[in-house]
Design a protein around this motif. Structure first.
Motif, short mmCIF file in Angstrom:
data_model
loop_
_atom_site.label_atom_id
_atom_site.label_comp_id
_atom_site.label_asym_id
_atom_site.label_seq_id
_atom_site.Cartn_x
_atom_site.Cartn_y
_atom_site.Cartn_z
N ILE A 34 34.50 85.64 92.76
CA ILE A 34 35.29 86.08 91.62
C ILE A 34 34.80 85.30 90.41
CG2 ILE A 34 37.60 86.19 90.62
CD1 ILE A 34 38.66 85.93 93.53
N THR A 35 34.59 85.98 89.31
CA THR A 35 34.18 85.31 88.09
C THR A 35 35.38 84.64 87.43
OG1 THR A 35 32.41 86.94 87.71
CG2 THR A 35 33.11 85.62 85.82
N LEU A 87 30.86 80.25 86.15
CA LEU A 87 31.72 79.68 87.18
C LEU A 87 32.31 80.79 88.06
CD1 LEU A 87 33.73 76.87 85.34
CD2 LEU A 87 31.75 76.62 86.84
N TYR A 88 32.32 80.53 89.37
CA TYR A 88 32.74 81.56 90.32
C TYR A 88 33.65 80.94 91.38
CZ TYR A 88 28.79 83.74 88.05
OH TYR A 88 27.93 84.20 87.09
N THR A 108 39.90 88.77 87.68
CA THR A 108 39.93 90.10 88.29
C THR A 108 39.37 90.01 89.70
OG1 THR A 108 39.64 91.14 86.13
CG2 THR A 108 39.19 92.49 88.08
N LEU A 109 40.16 90.41 90.67
CA LEU A 109 39.74 90.38 92.07
C LEU A 109 38.85 91.59 92.36
CD1 LEU A 109 43.13 89.39 93.75
CD2 LEU A 109 41.36 87.91 92.80
N THR A 156 44.52 92.01 88.98
CA THR A 156 44.38 90.79 88.18
C THR A 156 45.31 89.72 88.72
OG1 THR A 156 43.82 92.06 86.21
CG2 THR A 156 44.56 89.81 85.86
N GLN A 157 44.81 88.50 88.79
CA GLN A 157 45.61 87.37 89.24
C GLN A 157 45.58 86.27 88.19
OE1 GLN A 157 47.52 86.57 92.14
NE2 GLN A 157 48.04 84.83 90.83
#
Length: 195
Positions: free
Chosen positions: A7-8, A13-14, A60-61, A66-67
């Motif tokens: 996930i971005t 960064l991920y 965004t998964l 969206t989390q």
């Protein structure tokens, strides 16, 4: 971790796993990126918002939802970092884990336990932890009948997570005593093994 898509979080960064509590506060995060990007991220968490800092990020998964990830508890989290070999196809990358200490070790005498697993946990997996947390001696013959009584909220809660499965077990002594006492009186739980 596993083969979960990344996930971005921000440029460079991920995330491959996270767990948030019921207030969307991050209590576990597995983060990948170049060292400079990682340092910038942690610096931004300490800066005032008026100076470019932040306390939350919406991600965004892969399934499109969206989390919100809130970092208000960042000072409570333990940080562990490891580096990939310096010369890789993507350059020098690091992996950082942010972890609530309670996820790593349950305090003695606590009525709370937090569990992380790469696979979903079922009642048989949780039973040893339930026995350890409960201040009353629980008979193994009670495992099945207690699955219904204790295997649901508020006693056991599945936490909002991605890339990992997370659970919180929480038992108030008074509630457990009342529940066990009533179950014994109504013969839902048998004491025959003690005789």
């Amino acid at each position: 971790m596993n083969s979960t898509p990344l996930i971005t979080l921000s440029d460079g960064l991920y995330i491959d796993a996270f767990v948030v509590d019921d207030h969307d506060e991050v209590i576990f995060l597995s983060l990948w990126g170049r060292d400079g990007d990682m340092q910038h991220f942690f610096a931004a968490l300490t800066l005032p918002i008026t100076q470019g800092g932040f306390r939350e990020k919406a991600v965004t998964l892969p399934n499109g939802t969206t989390q919100l990830l809130s970092f208000n508890r960042i000072k409570d989290l333990k940080k562990l970092t490891t580096r990939l070999p310096k010369y890789t196809q993507v350059g020098e990358w690091v992996q950082t884990w942010l972890t609530l200490p309670a996820l790593m070790k349950t305090q003695y005498g606590s009525q709370d336990a937090w569990l992380l697993s790469q696979q979903p946990l079922h009642w048989d997996d949780l039973w040893p932890v339930v026995k350890h947390l409960c201040h009353l001696p629980l008979l193994d013959t009670w495992k099945s009948p207690l699955a219904f009584m204790l295997g649901k909220a508020p006693f056991i809660t599945s936490l909002n997570a991605w890339g990992i499965h997370a659970y919180r077990l929480s038992y108030e002594p008074e509630d457990i005593e009342s529940l066990i006492s009533d179950a014994v009186k109504h013969h839902t739980l048998s004491l025959s093994d003690l005789l």
